[in-house]
Design a protein around this motif. Structure first.
Motif, PDB file in Angstrom:
ATOM      1  N   ALA A  27      -7.599  10.506  11.521  1.00 45.11           N
ATOM      2  CA  ALA A  27      -6.893  11.635  12.133  1.00 45.11           C
ATOM      3  C   ALA A  27      -6.235  11.166  13.421  1.00 45.11           C
ATOM      4  N   PHE A  28      -4.988  11.604  13.642  1.00 46.42           N
ATOM      5  CA  PHE A  28      -4.290  11.205  14.862  1.00 46.42           C
ATOM      6  C   PHE A  28      -3.132  12.154  15.112  1.00 46.42           C
ATOM      7  N   LYS A  29      -3.071  12.660  16.329  1.00 46.99           N
ATOM      8  CA  LYS A  29      -1.979  13.523  16.791  1.00 46.99           C
ATOM      9  C   LYS A  29      -1.730  14.683  15.826  1.00 46.99           C
ATOM     10  N   GLY A  30      -2.804  15.373  15.452  1.00 50.45           N
ATOM     11  CA  GLY A  30      -2.680  16.599  14.673  1.00 50.45           C
ATOM     12  C   GLY A  30      -2.435  16.410  13.196  1.00 50.45           C
ATOM     13  N   LEU A  31      -2.523  15.194  12.675  1.00 53.08           N
ATOM     14  CA  LEU A  31      -2.318  14.948  11.251  1.00 53.08           C
ATOM     15  C   LEU A  31      -3.446  14.077  10.712  1.00 53.08           C
ATOM     16  N   LEU A  32      -3.659  14.164   9.383  1.00 55.44           N
ATOM     17  CA  LEU A  32      -4.562  13.251   8.697  1.00 55.44           C
ATOM     18  C   LEU A  32      -3.716  12.229   7.953  1.00 55.44           C
ATOM     19  N   LEU A  33      -3.975  10.949   8.175  1.00 54.11           N
ATOM     20  CA  LEU A  33      -3.243   9.886   7.501  1.00 54.11           C
ATOM     21  C   LEU A  33      -4.117   9.296   6.403  1.00 54.11           C
ATOM     22  N   LEU A  34      -3.588   9.268   5.180  1.00 50.56           N
ATOM     23  CA  LEU A  34      -4.273   8.703   4.026  1.00 50.56           C
ATOM     24  C   LEU A  34      -3.519   7.443   3.613  1.00 50.56           C
ATOM     25  N   GLU A  35      -4.247   6.335   3.530  1.00 49.59           N
ATOM     26  CA  GLU A  35      -3.627   5.066   3.156  1.00 49.59           C
ATOM     27  C   GLU A  35      -4.390   4.453   1.985  1.00 49.59           C
ATOM     28  N   TRP A  36      -3.648   4.109   0.930  1.00 45.18           N
ATOM     29  CA  TRP A  36      -4.232   3.433  -0.227  1.00 45.18           C
ATOM     30  C   TRP A  36      -3.821   1.968  -0.199  1.00 45.18           C
ATOM     31  N   GLU A  37      -4.778   1.084  -0.410  1.00 52.55           N
ATOM     32  CA  GLU A  37      -4.452  -0.332  -0.506  1.00 52.55           C
ATOM     33  C   GLU A  37      -5.298  -0.952  -1.613  1.00 52.55           C
ATOM     34  N   PRO A  38      -4.826  -2.009  -2.252  1.00 54.31           N
ATOM     35  CA  PRO A  38      -5.538  -2.583  -3.401  1.00 54.31           C
ATOM     36  C   PRO A  38      -6.841  -3.250  -2.983  1.00 54.31           C
ATOM     37  N   THR A  39      -7.753  -3.371  -3.936  1.00 52.28           N
ATOM     38  CA  THR A  39      -9.006  -4.067  -3.708  1.00 52.28           C
ATOM     39  C   THR A  39      -9.439  -4.731  -5.002  1.00 52.28           C
ATOM     40  N   SER A  60      -2.698   2.976  12.013  1.00 51.37           N
ATOM     41  CA  SER A  60      -2.474   2.698  10.594  1.00 51.37           C
ATOM     42  C   SER A  60      -2.805   1.249  10.249  1.00 51.37           C
ATOM     43  N   THR A  61      -3.426   1.053   9.067  1.00 45.76           N
ATOM     44  CA  THR A  61      -3.670  -0.308   8.579  1.00 45.76           C
ATOM     45  C   THR A  61      -2.440  -0.878   7.880  1.00 45.76           C
ATOM     46  N   LEU A  62      -1.512  -0.006   7.473  1.00 48.94           N
ATOM     47  CA  LEU A  62      -0.341  -0.432   6.709  1.00 48.94           C
ATOM     48  C   LEU A  62       0.926  -0.507   7.554  1.00 48.94           C
ATOM     49  N   ARG A  63       0.817  -0.236   8.846  1.00 48.06           N
ATOM     50  CA  ARG A  63       1.998  -0.202   9.703  1.00 48.06           C
ATOM     51  C   ARG A  63       2.897  -1.410   9.441  1.00 48.06           C
ATOM     52  N   ALA A  64       4.202  -1.147   9.308  1.00 51.26           N
ATOM     53  CA  ALA A  64       5.163  -2.220   9.038  1.00 51.26           C
ATOM     54  C   ALA A  64       5.288  -3.146  10.240  1.00 51.26           C
ATOM     55  N   VAL A  65       6.088  -4.160  10.089  1.00 56.18           N
ATOM     56  CA  VAL A  65       6.171  -5.223  11.074  1.00 56.18           C
ATOM     57  C   VAL A  65       7.538  -5.191  11.750  1.00 56.18           C
ATOM     58  N   SER A  66       7.535  -5.420  13.057  1.00 58.07           N
ATOM     59  CA  SER A  66       8.781  -5.487  13.811  1.00 58.07           C
ATOM     60  C   SER A  66       9.708  -6.543  13.213  1.00 58.07           C
ATOM     61  N   PRO A  67      11.001  -6.253  13.088  1.00 61.76           N
ATOM     62  CA  PRO A  67      11.949  -7.266  12.592  1.00 61.76           C
ATOM     63  C   PRO A  67      11.931  -8.541  13.424  1.00 61.76           C
ATOM     64  N   GLY A  87       0.817  -1.209   0.000  1.00 58.81           N
ATOM     65  CA  GLY A  87       0.000   0.000   0.000  1.00 58.81           C
ATOM     66  C   GLY A  87       0.845   1.252   0.000  1.00 58.81           C
ATOM     67  N   TYR A  88       0.161   2.391   0.041  1.00 62.06           N
ATOM     68  CA  TYR A  88       0.829   3.694   0.029  1.00 62.06           C
ATOM     69  C   TYR A  88       0.268   4.536   1.176  1.00 62.06           C
ATOM     70  N   LEU A  89       1.104   5.467   1.639  1.00 64.96           N
ATOM     71  CA  LEU A  89       0.685   6.306   2.764  1.00 64.96           C
ATOM     72  C   LEU A  89       1.223   7.719   2.600  1.00 64.96           C
ATOM     73  N   CYS A  90       0.395   8.673   3.018  1.00 67.53           N
ATOM     74  CA  CYS A  90       0.903  10.038   3.224  1.00 67.53           C
ATOM     75  C   CYS A  90       0.161  10.644   4.400  1.00 67.53           C
ATOM     76  N   ALA A  91       0.841  11.551   5.090  1.00 63.17           N
ATOM     77  CA  ALA A  91       0.255  12.263   6.223  1.00 63.17           C
ATOM     78  C   ALA A  91       0.242  13.740   5.880  1.00 63.17           C
ATOM     79  N   ILE A  92      -0.916  14.381   6.058  1.00 61.87           N
ATOM     80  CA  ILE A  92      -1.066  15.784   5.652  1.00 61.87           C
ATOM     81  C   ILE A  92      -1.494  16.631   6.841  1.00 61.87           C
ATOM     82  N   HIS A  93      -1.193  17.918   6.740  1.00 59.71           N
ATOM     83  CA  HIS A  93      -1.631  18.863   7.757  1.00 59.71           C
ATOM     84  C   HIS A  93      -3.129  19.080   7.588  1.00 59.71           C
ATOM     85  N   PRO A  94      -3.928  19.026   8.665  1.00 58.40           N
ATOM     86  CA  PRO A  94      -5.385  19.079   8.513  1.00 58.40           C
ATOM     87  C   PRO A  94      -5.923  20.432   8.054  1.00 58.40           C
TER      88      PRO A  94
END
Length: 746
Positions: free
Chosen positions: A109-121, A245-252, A26-33
C-alpha cells in the motif's frame, strides 16, 4: 506517459520513482483500497488476464479475475486480510499458477492505493538452498574477525544465491564517490576491485530510493518496458508512484550506462549504517537474468546481517576512540583546574591539547599570542586563518577535511593543514584552539574518466550521457585530509567548555569590557520582562471573552465557528506558556541565587512521577542511578532538570519504548549529572546554537516547543558557574551533561 527528458541541467532531478513504465517480465495493477477498482495497470496485464486493457481499467478486481483462471475469491480474501492487519509483509509473496506457469503476487500500500505485482517464479521453490545460504551467512558474520574478510565472503555468498557473473561490495565516501572494496567474479572477467566510481554514477534520488528499497533488480536491460495506463479521467498530474515497486522500470540514462558496460542484468542490495546508505552490493550479469522473490529475500537478509555487523564493528571502533578522547580530556580538565593558566595547562604539561584528537599539529590563539604544538602552518598563515574563521557561521566550532575548498589560501599550507577542527573561545578577541591534519595525497583509480560526456543533438540541445569507457583512469587527489570523527568533535566541544569555565573565573583587564555588555544585557532583560508581564493581562482577557462567547452562544454557532473559538483558546494557552518561559528567563537576571544542599534523589523521583503521569499513554522508563546532592538554588535547579527530563521524554515519543537514564557522580571539584535518552538525537555539527533563545534544530521542528527551555538551562548553569555539554548522533539518542562546583560561588 512518456519518459522524463534528461539534459545537462536536470539529470539530478529525474523522477525515477514515476517513470510511467514497469519492466516487462512482470505485471502490475493499482487498485482503490475500498472498492478494489483498478485505476492503473501495466499494458501487458492484458496478457495475464486475457482481456483488453481498456476493459480492465475502471473495473473491479473481482470482475476482472472472475474471467480468468486466477483464484479470484482467494485473492480478494488475501487483500481483505492484509487490510485488516494493515500489513502485507506476512502475506508476500502469494504463490499461484496460471496456464501452467507459476507466479508470485507481491502487494503493498502506498499513497492511498494498493499495488499488486505479479512476477514469475520456479515451479519448485529453492527453500532449502536459500535457508542453507542464510545459515552459512549468519555463521560467517558471527565468526569473521576482519571486516575485509567478511565483505569478501559476503560477495561470494550473494553470487552463489543469485548466480550473477560479478558481485561487488561498493562503499560510499563522504562526497558520495564510491570504491569497490570486495568482489566475486567469473574467472574470465577483468577485476574491478579497488576501482573508484564518481558520485554522478548513482545520483541523489537513486540513493534515496536505495534506503527505501533494499533490493533492486533489473532483469533485462534490453527489454521494452511496459507502459502504465490509467482509468479514463485520471488526472495527468497524478502519475502512479512506484517508490516501493519491485517492477519499477529503469531510467533511460541508467539503461545506457549498463549498455556501455556490456551489462544486461543487474541487482543492487543496500548496505545501511545507522539508517544511512553506507554502500551497495552491486551485481552484474552479461545476459538477461531474472532472480525470483525468494532468492532476492535471501540476498536481502544477507545484506541485513552485514549491515548489523557494520553497526557492531563501527560501534566498537567509535567507543575506543571516544574512551581515548575522554581520558585525555579529563587530564586536560584537571590541568586547567590546577593551573588556572590556560596556556600552560594546554601546551606545557604531560598531556597537551594535541593529545585530545588524532591531529598532527595544534595552535592556541590566546591573549594576542600563538602557542604551537606539533606541525602547523606559520604564524602569518594562522593569523589570516583566524581572521577568516570570524566570517564562518558557527559560533562554537568548525570542522572540515578539505579546508582549501572552503578557504583557498589554505592550499599553501595543505601539507600541514588540509583539514582543521577549530573551537571558538572568543570571536571578539580572536581567540581559538585549532587542530590541523595534513594533506593525504591519494592516487585514485577510477573506472573510466569520472566526468560524464556532454553531447550536442541536431537541434543544439546539450545532454549529459553516462560514461562510455570503463578502462582504469588514474588521478591524484590533493587538498584533503583524514576526516574528523564524532568522538573528536565531541571531545573538542567539551574542552572548549572547560576552557571557558576557567576563563570566566579570571578577572583580567581585557575581559572587563564584558561589564558594559552586561549592563546592556540587563537593560534588555528588564525590557523583555516588562513586555512579557504586560502581555498577560490582554491575553487573559482574550481567553476569558472567548470562553464566555463559546459557553453562552456556542449552541448557536456552526461547527466551524466553535472550532475557531477553540483554536483561539488553545493559542492563548500556548502563548501563556511562552510568556511564562520568557518571564522565568528574564527573572533569572535579577533573582539572587539562594544556594543550599539539594536532595537530588527526592527531586528527581518527584519529577519522574510527574513526567510518567503526563506520558502515561506510552511506553517510557526513567531510571535514576546515583544521586549525589548539589549545592544550588532549589527553584532554579528544579527548572533545569525538569527542562532536560521533559525534553528527553518529548524526543523519545517516536521511539517504541522510550528510555531515559539519569546518573550523577561527585569528583574532587564538582558534581556531574548525565541525562541520556534513546530518542531522535541530533547532528553535533548543527547543534552550536541550541542554547540560544527561540533556536530549534531541524529534526526537532515536528515536536511542539518554544525554543526557550535550553536557553533557561544554559542561563541557570551560568549563574551557578557550572558547565553543560552534550554527546549525540542522529537517531541514536542524546546525552546532556551538567556540572556544578562543590562549593557554591556567589
Amino acid at each position: 506517459m512518456t519518459y522524463f527528458e534528461v539534459d545537462i541541467t536536470n539529470c539530478e532531478q529525474e523522477p525515477i520513482h514515476i517513470l510511467g513504465h514497469i519492466q516487462s517480465h512482470g505485471y502490475l495493477c493499482a487498485i482503490h483500497p475500498d472498492t478494489y477498482t483498478i485505476v492503473h495497470a501495466s499494458a501487458n496485464l492484458a496478457d495475464l488476464v486475457g482481456q483488453p486493457i481498456a476493459d480492465v481499467l475502471g473495473q473491479s478486481l473481482a470482475e476482472v479475475l472472475n474471467k480468468t483462471d486466477l483464484p479470484a475469491a482467494t485473492l480478494i480474501e488475501l487483500l481483505n486480510v492484509g487490510k485488516r492487519n494493515d500489513s502485507w509483509d506476512t502475506l508476500n509473496p502469494y504463490r499461484l499458477q496460471l496456464d501452467g506457469r507459476f507466479w508470485n503476487l507481491v502487494v503493498h500500500a502506498f499513497k492511498g492505493l494498493l499495488l499488486l505485482e505479479w512476477e514469475p517464479t520456479d515451479e519448485q521453490p529453492k527453500v532449502a538452498m536459500n535457508q542453507r545460504l542464510i545459515a552459512d551467512a549468519l555463521t560467517e558474520v558471527q565468526s569473521s574477525r576482519q571486516l575485509a574478510d567478511l565483505l569478501q565472503n559476503t560477495a561470494q555468498r550473494v553470487k552463489s544465491i543469485i548466480g550473477f557473473d560479478r558481485v561487488m561490495v561498493y562503499r560510499f565516501s563522504a562526497d558520495w564517490h564510491g570504491q569497490v572494496i570486495a568482489e566475486a567474479r567469473e574467472p574470465e572477467l577483468e577485476p574491478f576491485l579497488g576501482l573508484h566510481y564518481p558520485a554522478s554514477d548513482i545520483p541523489r534520488q537513486a540513493r534515496e530510493l536505495y534506503k527505501i528499497n533494499l533490493v533492486r533488480l533489473i532483469a533485462d536491460a534490453g527489454s521494452v518496458p511496459s507502459p502504465i495506463l490509467s482509468q479514463p479521467g485520471w488526472p495527468n498530474d497524478a502519475p502512479l508512484d512506484l517508490t516501493h515497486s519491485t517492477l519499477r522500470a529503469v531510467s533511460p540514462v541508467h539503461i545506457e550506462y549498463l549498455n556501455n558496460m556490456g551489462v544486461q542484468a543487474s541487482m543492487s542490495i543496500s548496505l545501511l549504517y545507522q539508517g544511512e546508505l553506507w554502500g551497495l552490493i552491486s551485481c552484474h550479469h552479461h545476459a538477461p537474468r531474472f532472480v525470483d522473490y525468494a532468492a532476492r529475500q535471501a540476498a536481502k537478509f544477507v545484506s541485513q546481517l552485514l549491515s548489523a555487523a557494520l553497526e557492531f564493528r563501527k560501534g566498537e571502533e567509535d567507543q575506543s576512540l571516544l574512551l581515548h578522547s575522554l581520558e585525555n580530556g579529563q587530564r586536560l580538565h584537571e590541568q586547567l583546574l590546577a593551573d588556572e593558566d590556560v596556556v600552560r595547562a594546554l601546551t606545557r604539561r604531560s598531556v597537551t591539547a594535541l593529545d585530545l584528537v588524532a591531529a598532527s599539529g595544534a595552535v592556541l590563539l590566546f591573549n594576542n599570542q600563538q602557542h604551537r604544538l606539533g606541525t602547523t602552518p606559520d604564524e602569518a598563515a594562522v593569523r589570516d586563518l583566524a581572521e577568516w574563521l570570524k566570517t564562518t557561521l558557527s559560533d562554537t566550532f568548525l570542522e572540515t577535511s578539505h579546508l582549501p575548498a572552503l578557504y583557498p589560501p589554505a592550499g599553501i599550507f595543505r601539507h600541514q593543514g588540509a583539514g582543521i577542527l577549530a573551537v571558538v573561545l572568543s570571536r571578539e578577541l580572536n581567540e581559538y584552539l585549532i587542530w590541523f591534519k595534513p594533506e593525504r595525497i591519494q592516487e585514485v583509480t577510477w573506472a573510466g574518466n569520472p566526468q560524464k560526456a556532454v553531447t550536442v543533438s541536431d537541434d543544439g540541445q546539450h545532454r549529459i550521457g553516462p560514461r562510455k569507457s570503463f578502462e582504469a583512469w588514474t588521478e591524484m587527489v590533493h587538498n584533503t585530509s583524514e576526516p574528523w570523527g564524532q568522538a573528536e568533535v565531541a571531545a573538542a566541544i567539551k574542552l572548549r567548555e572547560d576552557i571557558l569555565q576557567i576563563v570566566t573565573r579570571q578577572a583580567n583587564e581585557i575581559r572587563q569590557l564584558n561589564q558594559r555588555l552586561q549592563a546592556a544585557y540587563e537593560e534588555l532583560d528588564a525590557f523583555s520582562y516588562t513586555v512579557s508581564h504586560d502581555l498577560r493581562t490582554p491575553l487573559s482577557s482574550i481567553r476569558c471573552y472567548s470562553e464566555i462567547l463559546l459557553e453562552e452562544y456556542g449552541d448557536d454557532f456552526n461547527p466551524d465557528a466553535r472550532a475557531l473559538f477553540q483554536k483561539v483558546i488553545d493559542s492563548t494557552d500556548r502563548m501563556r506558556a511562552l510568556i511564562h518561559h520568557i518571564l522565568f528567563y528574564s527573572r533569572m537576571g535579577r533573582t539572587e541565587v539562594n544556594t543550599q544542599l539539594v536532595d537530588m534523589n527526592h527531586l528527581l523521583t518527584s519529577m519522574r512521577d510527574e513526567i510518567l503521569l503526563t506520558e502515561k499513554d506510552r511506553s517510557l522508563a526513567i531510571d535514576i542511578a546515583d544521586t549525589p546532592a548539589i549545592n544550588a538554588d532549589p527553584t532554579m535547579l528544579s527548572q533545569l532538570f525538569m527542562n532536560l527530563l521533559t525534553n528527553a521524554a518529548k524526543y523519545t515519543r517516536s521511539t517504541p519504548a522510550g528510555h531515559i537514564q539519569v546518573s550523577g557522580k561527585q569528583t574532587d571539584e564538582d558534581v556531574i549529572y548525565s541525562i541520556t535518552d534513546n530518542g531522535i538525537g541530533f547532528d553535533m555539527k548543527e547543534a552550536d546554537k541550541m542554547f540560544e533563545l527561540f533556536k530549534r534544530l531541524e529534526n526537532a521542528r515536528s515536536f511542539k516547543g518554544t525554543g526557550v527551555g535550553l536557553a533557561i538551562v544554559k542561563r541557570i548553569i551560568t549563574r551557578h558557574h557550572g558547565k553543560i555539554w552534550y554527546q549525540s548522533e542522529p537517531n541514536r539518542g542524546a546525552t546532556f551533561f551538567v556540572s556544578f562546583p562543590l562549593i557554591a560561588v556567589d
